[in-house]
Each structure stands twice: as C-alpha cells, then as structure tokens.
Design an enzyme around this catalytic site. Structure first.
Site, PDB file in Angstrom:
ATOM      1  N   PRO A  90       9.161  -3.247  23.476  1.00 44.49           N
ATOM      2  CA  PRO A  90       9.797  -1.923  23.525  1.00 44.49           C
ATOM      3  C   PRO A  90       8.772  -0.808  23.422  1.00 44.49           C
ATOM      4  CG  PRO A  90      10.241  -3.016  21.416  1.00 44.49           C
ATOM      5  CD  PRO A  90       9.381  -3.945  22.196  1.00 44.49           C
ATOM      6  N   GLU A  96       6.240   1.479   0.904  1.00 43.35           N
ATOM      7  CA  GLU A  96       7.041   1.189   2.089  1.00 43.35           C
ATOM      8  C   GLU A  96       6.287   1.889   3.205  1.00 43.35           C
ATOM      9  OE1 GLU A  96       9.675  -0.650   2.571  1.00 43.35           O
ATOM     10  OE2 GLU A  96       9.935  -1.239   0.485  1.00 43.35           O
ATOM     11  N   THR A 136      -2.394   8.573   4.504  1.00 45.02           N
ATOM     12  CA  THR A 136      -2.292   8.437   5.956  1.00 45.02           C
ATOM     13  C   THR A 136      -2.449   9.771   6.677  1.00 45.02           C
ATOM     14  OG1 THR A 136      -0.643   8.027   7.700  1.00 45.02           O
ATOM     15  CG2 THR A 136       0.225   8.475   5.543  1.00 45.02           C
ATOM     16  N   ASP A 137      -2.946   9.705   7.902  1.00 43.64           N
ATOM     17  CA  ASP A 137      -3.046  10.928   8.728  1.00 43.64           C
ATOM     18  C   ASP A 137      -1.658  11.501   9.033  1.00 43.64           C
ATOM     19  OD1 ASP A 137      -2.217   8.926  10.518  1.00 43.64           O
ATOM     20  OD2 ASP A 137      -3.775   9.331  12.014  1.00 43.64           O
ATOM     21  N   GLU A 138      -0.606  10.658   8.887  1.00 37.48           N
ATOM     22  CA  GLU A 138       0.743  11.127   9.232  1.00 37.48           C
ATOM     23  C   GLU A 138       1.199  12.255   8.311  1.00 37.48           C
ATOM     24  OE1 GLU A 138       3.471   8.023  10.330  1.00 37.48           O
ATOM     25  OE2 GLU A 138       1.845   6.631  10.715  1.00 37.48           O
ATOM     26  N   ARG A 184      11.916   7.287  19.365  1.00 34.82           N
ATOM     27  CA  ARG A 184      12.088   7.395  17.908  1.00 34.82           C
ATOM     28  C   ARG A 184      12.439   8.844  17.578  1.00 34.82           C
ATOM     29  NH1 ARG A 184       6.692   5.989  14.680  1.00 34.82           N
ATOM     30  NH2 ARG A 184       7.504   3.876  14.622  1.00 34.82           N
ATOM     31  N   LYS A 206       4.638  10.007   1.576  1.00 35.18           N
ATOM     32  CA  LYS A 206       3.188   9.843   1.367  1.00 35.18           C
ATOM     33  C   LYS A 206       2.541  11.191   1.018  1.00 35.18           C
ATOM     34  CE  LYS A 206       0.985   6.592   1.797  1.00 35.18           C
ATOM     35  NZ  LYS A 206       0.662   5.520   0.805  1.00 35.18           N
ATOM     36  N   TYR A 211       8.938   8.699   5.889  1.00 31.65           N
ATOM     37  CA  TYR A 211       7.741   7.966   5.441  1.00 31.65           C
ATOM     38  C   TYR A 211       6.601   8.936   5.135  1.00 31.65           C
ATOM     39  CZ  TYR A 211       3.218   5.589   5.939  1.00 31.65           C
ATOM     40  OH  TYR A 211       1.921   5.165   5.750  1.00 31.65           O
TER      41      TYR A 211
HETATM   42  P1  NAD Z   1       2.357  -3.174   4.251  1.00 33.52           P
HETATM   43  O1  NAD Z   1       3.759  -2.736   4.486  1.00 33.52           O
HETATM   44  O2  NAD Z   1       1.761  -4.240   5.091  1.00 33.52           O
HETATM   45  O3  NAD Z   1       2.216  -3.677   2.725  1.00 33.52           O
HETATM   46  C1  NAD Z   1       2.741  -2.965   1.644  1.00 33.52           C
HETATM   47  C2  NAD Z   1       2.630  -3.846   0.406  1.00 33.52           C
HETATM   48  O4  NAD Z   1       3.129  -3.081  -0.712  1.00 33.52           O
HETATM   49  C3  NAD Z   1       3.488  -5.120   0.474  1.00 33.52           C
HETATM   50  O5  NAD Z   1       2.754  -6.225  -0.016  1.00 33.52           O
HETATM   51  C4  NAD Z   1       4.667  -4.808  -0.441  1.00 33.52           C
HETATM   52  O6  NAD Z   1       5.247  -5.953  -1.061  1.00 33.52           O
HETATM   53  C5  NAD Z   1       4.025  -3.884  -1.475  1.00 33.52           C
HETATM   54  N1  NAD Z   1       5.021  -3.023  -2.110  1.00 33.52           N
HETATM   55  C6  NAD Z   1       6.002  -2.292  -1.498  1.00 33.52           C
HETATM   56  N2  NAD Z   1       6.758  -1.664  -2.435  1.00 33.52           N
HETATM   57  C7  NAD Z   1       6.221  -1.996  -3.648  1.00 33.52           C
HETATM   58  C8  NAD Z   1       6.553  -1.652  -4.965  1.00 33.52           C
HETATM   59  N3  NAD Z   1       7.598  -0.848  -5.250  1.00 33.52           N
HETATM   60  N4  NAD Z   1       5.790  -2.149  -5.967  1.00 33.52           N
HETATM   61  C9  NAD Z   1       4.738  -2.985  -5.707  1.00 33.52           C
HETATM   62  N5  NAD Z   1       4.400  -3.357  -4.476  1.00 33.52           N
HETATM   63  C10 NAD Z   1       5.126  -2.867  -3.456  1.00 33.52           C
HETATM   64  O7  NAD Z   1       1.492  -1.844   4.288  1.00 33.52           O
HETATM   65  P2  NAD Z   1       0.017  -1.598   4.854  1.00 33.52           P
HETATM   66  O8  NAD Z   1       0.105  -1.364   6.309  1.00 33.52           O
HETATM   67  O9  NAD Z   1      -0.884  -2.646   4.313  1.00 33.52           O
HETATM   68  O10 NAD Z   1      -0.303  -0.190   4.175  1.00 33.52           O
HETATM   69  C11 NAD Z   1      -0.901  -0.141   2.885  1.00 33.52           C
HETATM   70  C12 NAD Z   1      -1.103   1.311   2.485  1.00 33.52           C
HETATM   71  O11 NAD Z   1      -1.922   1.974   3.441  1.00 33.52           O
HETATM   72  C13 NAD Z   1       0.199   2.118   2.416  1.00 33.52           C
HETATM   73  O12 NAD Z   1       0.113   2.969   1.300  1.00 33.52           O
HETATM   74  C14 NAD Z   1       0.207   2.920   3.704  1.00 33.52           C
HETATM   75  O13 NAD Z   1       0.897   4.123   3.544  1.00 33.52           O
HETATM   76  C15 NAD Z   1      -1.283   3.148   3.900  1.00 33.52           C
HETATM   77  N6  NAD Z   1      -1.697   3.348   5.303  1.00 33.52           N
HETATM   78  C16 NAD Z   1      -1.351   2.430   6.246  1.00 33.52           C
HETATM   79  C17 NAD Z   1      -1.779   2.587   7.545  1.00 33.52           C
HETATM   80  C18 NAD Z   1      -1.430   1.583   8.614  1.00 33.52           C
HETATM   81  O14 NAD Z   1      -1.698   1.833   9.795  1.00 33.52           O
HETATM   82  N7  NAD Z   1      -0.860   0.435   8.275  1.00 33.52           N
HETATM   83  C19 NAD Z   1      -2.550   3.709   7.898  1.00 33.52           C
HETATM   84  C20 NAD Z   1      -2.890   4.635   6.900  1.00 33.52           C
HETATM   85  C21 NAD Z   1      -2.466   4.421   5.598  1.00 33.52           C
HETATM   86  P1  TYD Z   2       3.796   2.148  14.510  1.00 33.50           P
HETATM   87  O1  TYD Z   2       3.001   0.901  14.678  1.00 33.50           O
HETATM   88  O2  TYD Z   2       5.202   2.025  14.000  1.00 33.50           O
HETATM   89  O3  TYD Z   2       2.945   3.153  13.623  1.00 33.50           O
HETATM   90  P2  TYD Z   2       3.211   4.719  13.290  1.00 33.50           P
HETATM   91  O4  TYD Z   2       4.590   5.085  13.660  1.00 33.50           O
HETATM   92  O5  TYD Z   2       3.000   4.732  11.809  1.00 33.50           O
HETATM   93  O6  TYD Z   2       2.167   5.473  14.045  1.00 33.50           O
HETATM   94  O7  TYD Z   2       3.888   2.885  15.926  1.00 33.50           O
HETATM   95  C1  TYD Z   2       2.724   3.244  16.630  1.00 33.50           C
HETATM   96  C2  TYD Z   2       3.156   3.973  17.873  1.00 33.50           C
HETATM   97  O8  TYD Z   2       3.829   3.046  18.734  1.00 33.50           O
HETATM   98  C3  TYD Z   2       4.142   5.084  17.608  1.00 33.50           C
HETATM   99  O9  TYD Z   2       3.881   6.145  18.539  1.00 33.50           O
HETATM  100  C4  TYD Z   2       5.494   4.466  17.898  1.00 33.50           C
HETATM  101  C5  TYD Z   2       5.176   3.467  19.010  1.00 33.50           C
HETATM  102  N1  TYD Z   2       5.992   2.242  19.026  1.00 33.50           N
HETATM  103  C6  TYD Z   2       6.588   1.834  20.229  1.00 33.50           C
HETATM  104  O10 TYD Z   2       6.471   2.498  21.274  1.00 33.50           O
HETATM  105  N2  TYD Z   2       7.297   0.675  20.230  1.00 33.50           N
HETATM  106  C7  TYD Z   2       7.456  -0.097  19.094  1.00 33.50           C
HETATM  107  O11 TYD Z   2       8.145  -1.136  19.145  1.00 33.50           O
HETATM  108  C8  TYD Z   2       6.845   0.338  17.884  1.00 33.50           C
HETATM  109  C9  TYD Z   2       6.994  -0.463  16.616  1.00 33.50           C
HETATM  110  C10 TYD Z   2       6.108   1.517  17.901  1.00 33.50           C
END
Ligand code: NAD
Ligand code: TYD
Length: 335
Positions: free
Chosen positions: A204, A83, A124-126, A272, A153, A149
């Site tokens: 937003p 998630e 993630t860096d978070e 947020r 992680k 979240y």
């Molecule tokens: P996403 O939300 O687009 O995709 C997540 C995928 O995981 C989906 O296909 C979902 O169906 C699947 N999934 C969720 N719960 C599951 C479960 N219980 N069993 C099997 N599959 C399940 O996410 P994303 O943005 O592609 O991120 C992928 C990974 O990278 C995550 O672990 C996230 O923490 C990490 N990450 C993301 C970012 C970013 O900016 N998006 C940055 C750093 C790390």
């Molecule tokens: P997001 O894409 O949700 O990634 P993360 O929270 O994992 O960094 O958000 C990126 C930044 O943008 C974060 O500072 C929250 C802000 N944000 C908005 O200002 N408006 C929005 O509608 C969303 C989704 C995020």
C-alpha cells in the site's frame, strides 16, 4: 562500570542499541525496561547472562518503575520506550499520551530523585511538523507536531527540557529521522514493503506516493546516540539525519527492483489523514560537535536490510502468524 537504563529495549532501535553497547563497551551494564507491547520481541536480543537485566515494566506505572531505581544504581537513562506508529496514533491516541508523555514524566522524576548522570530522550524529526519542497529542520525550528504520535513526542521533549531548566537535571534530546534496518516491526514502510514483496502481496502506497522522508540506517542512529551521550552538552537538542531524502514511491520501486518483483505490486491507497509531506534534517550541529556522519547511503542500507529480512524469515513469519495478523490484514491488505 556504568549502568545504562534502556527503556523499550525489546523494540527496533532499543534492541540494536543494547546489542551495540554490550558488544562494544567493556565497562557497561544494561538494564532493559520494556512493557512488551505488540512491537516488542524478546527474540530481538539474544540472552546476555552477564551485565544485562530485564524488567517487564510499564513506564507509565511509576511505582513499578521506581523498583528499578531502588534496586540498581543507574548512571545513564536512554528513553526509547514509546508507542511509535503514526497510523496507530490516528486510530487510538490515548495510549500515546499515557506512554510517551506520562511515562517520560515518571522517568524524569525518578531519574532526578536518583541523581542520574545523564538522561537522553530519544525523539523524532516529526516533532517539527512538515516541510514544503525546500528547507530543512534545524534544532531552532519551532515544534509543530501534526499527528497524535508526534504531538506526544513533542510534549515529552518539552517536559524533558523543562527538567533541565527548572531543576538543572542533565537532560539531552536527540531527534532522528526515519530509521530502517534489522528487527524493525513490519508495520513501518520499509519492512512492510520487503515482506509483502517477498510474499508477492500488494504494497500500500499512501496518497500520491511522493511524500519525502530522510532515511537513516539504524546502526548510524545508534552511533549518533553513543556520540550524543559521550560528547553532547546537557540542555541541548541534537538533530540526527541520514542524508538520504527519498520519495516513498522511489523507495518501494528500489525494493521491488532488488527483489526482481513487478511494480504492479504497488497499490495506491487512500492517504493517511494529516500526512506530513516532507521531512529533511540539518544535522550540522551533531557533526561539528561530535564528528557524527552517517556511514550508510540509502541504497547500501536498503540492500543490507533486504538481505537481513531474507535471512531472518522466521523472525517476521512468527510475527505475522501471531496476534498481529488480524491488524495487519485490516490495515494493509483490505484497503
Ligand atoms: P518500537 O515500536 O519498535 O519499540 C518500542 C518499544 O517500547 C517496544 O519494545 C515496546 O514494548 C516498548 N514500550 C512501549 N510502551 C511502553 C511502556 N509503556 N513501557 C515500557 N516499554 C514500552 O519503536 P522504535 O522504532 O524502536 O522507536 C524507539 C524510539 O525511537 C521511540 O521513542 C521513537 O519515538 C523514536 N524514534 C523512532 C524512529 C523510527 O524511525 N523508528 C525515528 C526517530 C525516533
Ligand atoms: P512510516 O514507516 O509509518 O513512518 P512515519 O509515518 O513515521 O514517517 O511511513 C513512512 C512513509 O511511508 C510515510 O510517508 C507514510 C508512508 N507509508 C505508505 O505509503 N504506506 C504504508 O503502508 C506505510 C506503513 C507508510
């Protein structure tokens, strides 16, 4: 032939990773294990008839997950399944613990039992928390997650590393900054802003809009993951960054500018809760050990992303017309 078990392969980054592996590697087979949550989309990946298998599986269900390991010889596990959205974790944290923590534990246990060659935890860096105006996260920065979240992680990272120290399992962790690019679900800032701008809808912007993220184009993240798998050392953490720090307000203004839309579409909304102020990555370790450098600057990356969302209108229109519609309305239109 090496077999990759990719979890979450129908999500944003996982699907970009699978496409890359199947296109670039002749000797690779991929198993995609995905629960198909709201964030998944089978249309993120065309059908690959050879060397590709899909299992609809919840990684939190260990018995189901065990089937994959019993039916296939797995060499590499790359755990994307999660998630992934902070706002959803604030509204309902339980599923984040179930998938991100319990699911990762199941994968670790099964990977150990079946002697996988490498286990890469995608993080993630978070997990490091929030920065002030100066400084960057290094791999030595203590974990200090501040949202459900990022807490889930960080917990998964600690479990993964405990398997290296306790059982000698070949675990690696990569921690990446904010990704953007094709196939990103339109709840994250950049696709949300592009799509709302195209539809002449408000965008937003949380709080004062001056929170900072280090943005990375998804292809650069995929390259870095391949390098970590190839050249990274087990038991190590690798930061991945895009060298592209920017304030949210500037990102949105850039997008509006590129689309010739007025800045009056920006709507400042309530912040947020616990909103992390700034993320910035020191990724010198991966650069010196593997040669990784991001190829895309933020402007080129966003232009490419805008282009993709314009050309792939059907992809996101289908998402917006489905179950997601109500949630989208509640979260992003009625604030
Ligand atoms: P996403 O939300 O687009 O995709 C997540 C995928 O995981 C989906 O296909 C979902 O169906 C699947 N999934 C969720 N719960 C599951 C479960 N219980 N069993 C099997 N599959 C399940 O996410 P994303 O943005 O592609 O991120 C992928 C990974 O990278 C995550 O672990 C996230 O923490 C990490 N990450 C993301 C970012 C970013 O900016 N998006 C940055 C750093 C790390
Ligand atoms: P997001 O894409 O949700 O990634 P993360 O929270 O994992 O960094 O958000 C990126 C930044 O943008 C974060 O500072 C929250 C802000 N944000 C908005 O200002 N408006 C929005 O509608 C969303 C989704 C995020």
């Amino acid at each position: 032939m090496k077999t990759y078990l990719v979890t979450g392969g129908f999500g944003f980054i996982g699907s970009n990773f699978i496409r890359h592996i199947l296109n670039m590697r002749k000797n690779a087979a991929v198993i995609n294990a995905d629960k198909l949550t709201y964030a998944a989309n089978p249309k993120n990946l065309p059908d690959y008839p050879e060397d590709y298998k899909f299992y609809k599986i919840d990684i939190a269900d260990k018995l189901e997950l065990a089937k994959i390991f019993n039916e296939n010889r797995i060499d590499f596990v790359v755990n994307f399944a999660a998630e992934s959205h902070v706002d959803r974790s604030i509204a309902a944290p339980g599923i984040f613990v179930k998938t991100n923590v319990e699911g990762t534990l199941n994968l670790l246990e099964l990977s150990m039992k079946h002697n996988v060659e490498k286990f890469l935890q995608i993080s993630t860096d978070e997990a490091y928390g929030s920065l002030g105006a100066a400084g960057k996260f290094s791999e030595e920065t203590p974990l200090s997650p501040r949202s459900p979240y990022s807490a889930s992680k960080a917990s998964a990272d600690m479990l993964a590393m405990s398997f290296f120290h306790t059982y000698g399992m070949p675990v690696l962790i990569s921690r990446c900054s904010n990704n953007y690019g094709p196939y990103q679900f339109p709840e994250k800032l950049i696709p949300l802003a592009i799509i709302n701008a195209l539809n002449n809808k408000d965008i937003p912007l949380y709080g004062d809009g001056r929170n900072i993220r280090d943005w990375i184009y998804v292809d650069d993240h995929v390259d870095a993951i391949c390098l970590v798998l190839e050249k990274g050392k087990t038991g190590e953490v690798y930061n991945i960054g895009g060298n592209s720090e920017a304030e949210n307000a500037d990102i949105i203004k850039f997008i509006l500018d590129k689309l010739n839309k007025p800045s009056s579409l920006i709507k400042y909304v309530k912040d947020r809760p616990g909103h992390d102020r700034r993320y910035a990555m020191d990724f010198s370790k991966i650069t010196s050990e593997t040669g990784f450098m991001p190829a895309y600057g933020i402007e080129k990356g966003i232009e490419k992303t805008i282009d993709w969302y314009i050309k792939n209108e059907n992809w996101w229109k289908e998402i917006l017309s489905g179950n997601y519609k109500e949630y989208y309305k509640e979260m992003y239109e009625n604030r």
